[in-house]
Design a protein around this motif. Structure first.
Motif, mmCIF file in Angstrom:
data_model
loop_
_atom_site.group_PDB
_atom_site.id
_atom_site.type_symbol
_atom_site.label_atom_id
_atom_site.label_comp_id
_atom_site.label_asym_id
_atom_site.label_seq_id
_atom_site.Cartn_x
_atom_site.Cartn_y
_atom_site.Cartn_z
ATOM 1 N N ILE A 170 2.850 5.827 -7.554
ATOM 2 C CA ILE A 170 2.432 5.742 -5.904
ATOM 3 C C ILE A 170 1.734 4.259 -5.745
ATOM 4 C CG2 ILE A 170 0.102 6.655 -6.052
ATOM 5 C CD1 ILE A 170 2.804 7.684 -3.267
ATOM 6 N N LYS A 171 2.356 3.500 -4.821
ATOM 7 C CA LYS A 171 2.023 2.283 -4.453
ATOM 8 C C LYS A 171 1.366 2.373 -3.235
ATOM 9 C CE LYS A 171 6.241 0.939 -5.936
ATOM 10 N NZ LYS A 171 6.181 1.416 -7.359
ATOM 11 N N LEU A 172 0.592 1.225 -2.857
ATOM 12 C CA LEU A 172 -0.312 1.526 -1.842
ATOM 13 C C LEU A 172 -0.343 0.340 -0.996
ATOM 14 C CD1 LEU A 172 -3.431 3.063 -3.413
ATOM 15 C CD2 LEU A 172 -1.679 4.165 -1.928
ATOM 16 N N GLY A 173 -0.349 0.332 0.522
ATOM 17 C CA GLY A 173 -0.445 -0.870 1.215
ATOM 18 C C GLY A 173 -1.667 -0.519 2.251
ATOM 19 N N GLU A 212 -8.772 -7.537 -4.264
ATOM 20 C CA GLU A 212 -9.544 -7.082 -5.306
ATOM 21 C C GLU A 212 -9.173 -5.868 -5.904
ATOM 22 O OE1 GLU A 212 -13.265 -8.661 -3.920
ATOM 23 O OE2 GLU A 212 -12.731 -10.720 -3.957
ATOM 24 N N GLY A 213 -8.952 -4.924 -4.854
ATOM 25 C CA GLY A 213 -8.916 -3.501 -5.249
ATOM 26 C C GLY A 213 -7.431 -2.988 -5.648
ATOM 27 N N GLY A 214 -6.568 -4.073 -5.565
ATOM 28 C CA GLY A 214 -5.302 -3.564 -6.474
ATOM 29 C C GLY A 214 -4.313 -3.023 -5.446
ATOM 30 N N PHE A 215 -4.278 -3.239 -4.165
ATOM 31 C CA PHE A 215 -3.294 -2.561 -3.291
ATOM 32 C C PHE A 215 -2.011 -3.555 -3.362
ATOM 33 C CE2 PHE A 215 -6.812 -0.759 -1.553
ATOM 34 C CZ PHE A 215 -6.424 0.319 -0.552
ATOM 35 N N GLU A 216 -0.908 -2.909 -3.576
ATOM 36 C CA GLU A 216 0.396 -3.634 -3.510
ATOM 37 C C GLU A 216 0.752 -4.487 -2.377
ATOM 38 O OE1 GLU A 216 0.792 -0.735 -7.124
ATOM 39 O OE2 GLU A 216 0.180 -0.653 -4.807
ATOM 40 N N ALA A 217 0.374 -3.905 -1.161
ATOM 41 C CA ALA A 217 0.907 -4.557 0.109
ATOM 42 C C ALA A 217 -0.095 -4.569 1.161
ATOM 43 C CB ALA A 217 2.430 -3.733 0.523
ATOM 44 N N TRP A 235 8.884 4.953 1.121
ATOM 45 C CA TRP A 235 7.251 4.662 1.527
ATOM 46 C C TRP A 235 7.059 5.710 2.925
ATOM 47 C CZ3 TRP A 235 3.617 0.701 0.290
ATOM 48 C CH2 TRP A 235 3.801 0.018 -0.873
ATOM 49 N N THR A 236 5.649 6.061 2.952
ATOM 50 C CA THR A 236 5.194 6.740 4.181
ATOM 51 C C THR A 236 4.213 6.194 4.786
ATOM 52 O OG1 THR A 236 5.163 8.982 5.115
ATOM 53 C CG2 THR A 236 3.922 8.612 3.134
ATOM 54 N N ARG A 260 -1.574 5.432 -11.235
ATOM 55 C CA ARG A 260 -1.537 3.979 -11.137
ATOM 56 C C ARG A 260 -2.198 3.628 -12.632
ATOM 57 N NH1 ARG A 260 -0.932 1.689 -6.286
ATOM 58 N NH2 ARG A 260 -2.301 -0.183 -7.039
ATOM 59 N N ARG A 261 -2.028 2.319 -12.684
ATOM 60 C CA ARG A 261 -2.148 1.747 -14.225
ATOM 61 C C ARG A 261 -3.601 1.301 -14.065
ATOM 62 N NH1 ARG A 261 1.904 -3.175 -14.169
ATOM 63 N NH2 ARG A 261 1.161 -2.935 -12.102
ATOM 64 N N THR A 262 -4.303 1.159 -15.256
ATOM 65 C CA THR A 262 -5.601 0.689 -15.225
ATOM 66 C C THR A 262 -5.906 -0.615 -14.992
ATOM 67 O OG1 THR A 262 -5.714 0.232 -17.711
ATOM 68 C CG2 THR A 262 -6.286 2.447 -16.894
#
Length: 378
Positions: A21-24, A58-63, A260-261, A376-378
Motif C-alpha cells: 500500500i503506497k501513501l501520498g 522523512e516519514g517515507g511517503f511515496e507521493a 489509488w483512492t 510496507r518495507r522497513t
C-alpha cells in the motif's frame, strides 16, 4: 504485457516500488479537502506546506499531490477561502527541492492550460526533481473557473475527448525529437517541439480520476494510476471497482496500472477521541456554504435522494470530499488499510484537517504498524 512493477521509472520514482500500500499526502498546497472552518485547518501557507512536505519525505511517503483551484465554491463570493490554493506547477518545483525522495505531482485542469505549455512545465519539474514528477490530469468540471479562462464547459463526452487530445500531444512532445504537426478537433499544432525532455522514460506518470464509464475508459487508456472514490467497506465491492479498471487497461490496451483512492484521516489515542474530533470539524465547524456551492456545481439536488442518504453524503463531503474513512486509533487505521490492500488498492492519498499534527501522528504510530503488518518495507 509489461507490469508497472517492472517499470524502469522505479529507478527514480518511488511510485513504482513494491510496497503493498503506497501513501501520498493530498491537498497540501491549499486548505485541504475537508470543508471546515476549524481554526487549525490549512491556510495555503508555503511555510506550513514546506514543513509538512519535509515530514512526509522523512516519514517515507511515496507521493505529495496538490489540487488545482482558482476560485471559491460560492458563486457570489469568488474570493471565499475555499478557493485558496498555491499554483500546483510552481509549488511542485519548489517542493521537489525540500522533499528529495517522494514523487511530486502537479494537478492540471485540461481547459486551463495549453498542452505545449504543460509539457514544458512538466519536463522542467521532472528535470528539477531528478525524475520524480507526476501529473494528475483533470478533464475539467468547475464551470465558474472555466468561465474565468473564457473556456467552454463541454459536455461529458467532449471533455474526455479534449483531454485525450491533450495527453496525446503531451506524449508526442515528451518523446519525439523532431517537430510534428497535429490536427485534432480541439487542438492544432504546427511543428510542435518541447526541449528538454523529461528524465523519466518514456514519460512522467499520469494520474486520473474518472468514475463514469467514459472516465474509466479514459483512465484505462492513458493513466498509470487510476484514482477511485470508494463508497463501501465491502472488500469484494472494492475489488470489483479496482479490477474493472485493471481489466479495461489489460484487455483494451495491453497495459497495467495502479489503482489509488482518497481517504480522510482522524487519528487519536482512542476511538471516542477520534469521533469527537471528526464531529468537531465536520459538524460544529463544518463549512456548509462551501458544501452547498460545491453541490450546486455538481447538480446534487436533495430531492433526488432519501433524506438520510443525502445527509450521509453531505457529512462525507465535509469530512473529506467523500473519501474513504480512516478514523480511530493507529491500530484501527492499520486494519482499514489492510482491508484496502487485500481488496486490490495500490495506494491512498491522505488528507488531514491539521496536516502537521496529522502527519506527525501517522509517521510515529501508523507507519511502524504498517511495516509490522507487512504492507510496507522497513
Amino acid at each position: 504485457m509489461k507490469s508497472w512493477k517492472d517499470d524502469p521509472r522505479a529507478d527514480t520514482n518511488p511510485l513504482f516500488n513494491d510496497n503493498a500500500i503506497k501513501l501520498g499526502v493530498f491537498g497540501l498546497n491549499g486548505i485541504g479537502i475537508s470543508m471546515t472552518d476549524a481554526p487549525e485547518a490549512a491556510k495555503a501557507d508555503w511555510n506550513e506546506s514546506a514543513t509538512v512536505a519535509k515530514m512526509a519525505d522523512e516519514g517515507g511517503f511515496e507521493a505529495i499531490v496538490p489540487y488545482s483551484r482558482w476560485r471559491g465554491y460560492i458563486e457570489e463570493e469568488p474570493a471565499h477561502r475555499s478557493g485558496l490554493a498555491l499554483d500546483s506547477y510552481t509549488w511542485a518545483a519548489a517542493t521537489s527541492q525540500i522533499a528529495p525522495r517522494p514523487s511530486i505531482f502537479s494537478t492540471s485542469h485540461v481547459p486551463t492550460i495549453h498542452p505545449i505549455a504543460a509539457a514544458k512545465q512538466c519536463a522542467t519539474i521532472d528535470q528539477i526533481s531528478g525524475g520524480r514528477f507526476g501529473l494528475n490530469v483533470v478533464a475539467g468540471w468547475n464551470k465558474p473557473e472555466l468561465d474565468m479562462f473564457g473556456a467552454s464547459m463541454l459536455d461529458h463526452e467532449d471533455r474526455y475527448g479534449q483531454a485525450a487530445e491533450w495527453i496525446e500531444i503531451l506524449r508526442e512532445l515528451w518523446t519525439r525529437d523532431e517537430a510534428f504537426d497535429y490536427e485534432g478537433r480541439y487542438y492544432t499544432i504546427k511543428k510542435g517541439i518541447s526541449l528538454p525532455k523529461p528524465i523519466q522514460k518514456p514519460m512522467p506518470p499520469i494520474m486520473n480520476a474518472g468514475g463514469s464509464d467514459r472516465g474509466r475508459a479514459f483512465a484505462a487508456k492513458y493513466s498509470d494510476m487510476a484514482f477511485v472514490i470508494i463508497r463501501s467497506d465491502d472488500p469484494d465491492e472494492i475489488r470489483r471497482e479496482a479490477d474493472h479498471y485493471r481489466d479495461l487497461a489489460r484487455t483494451e490496451h495491453g497495459r497495467d496500472l495502479q489503482v489509488w483512492t482518497l481517504a480522510y484521516v482522524v487519528q487519536r489515542d482512542t476511538e471516542q477521541e477520534a469521533r469527537d474530533y471528526l464531529n468537531y470539524y465536520a459538524v460544529e465547524h463544518g463549512d456548509d456554504r462551501s458544501l452547498e456551492g460545491f453541490m450546486a456545481m455538481h447538480n446534487m439536488h436533495s430531492q433526488l435522494l432519501p433524506k438520510d442518504v443525502m445527509e450521509a453524503m453531505k457529512f462525507r463531503l465535509k469530512a473529506g470530499h467523500g473519501g474513504f474513512e480512516l478514523v480511530g486509533t493507529a491500530d484501527k487505521i492499520t486494519s482499514r488499510l489492510e482491508l484496502l490492500a487485500k481488496a486490490g488498492i495500490d495506494g491512498a492519498l491522505l488528507n488531514w484537517v491539521g496536516y502537521e499534527d496529522g502527519v506527525g501522528r501517522w509517521v510515529k504510530d501508523v507507519m511502524p504498524r504498517l511495516r509490522q503488518a507487512g504492507l510496507r518495507r522497513t
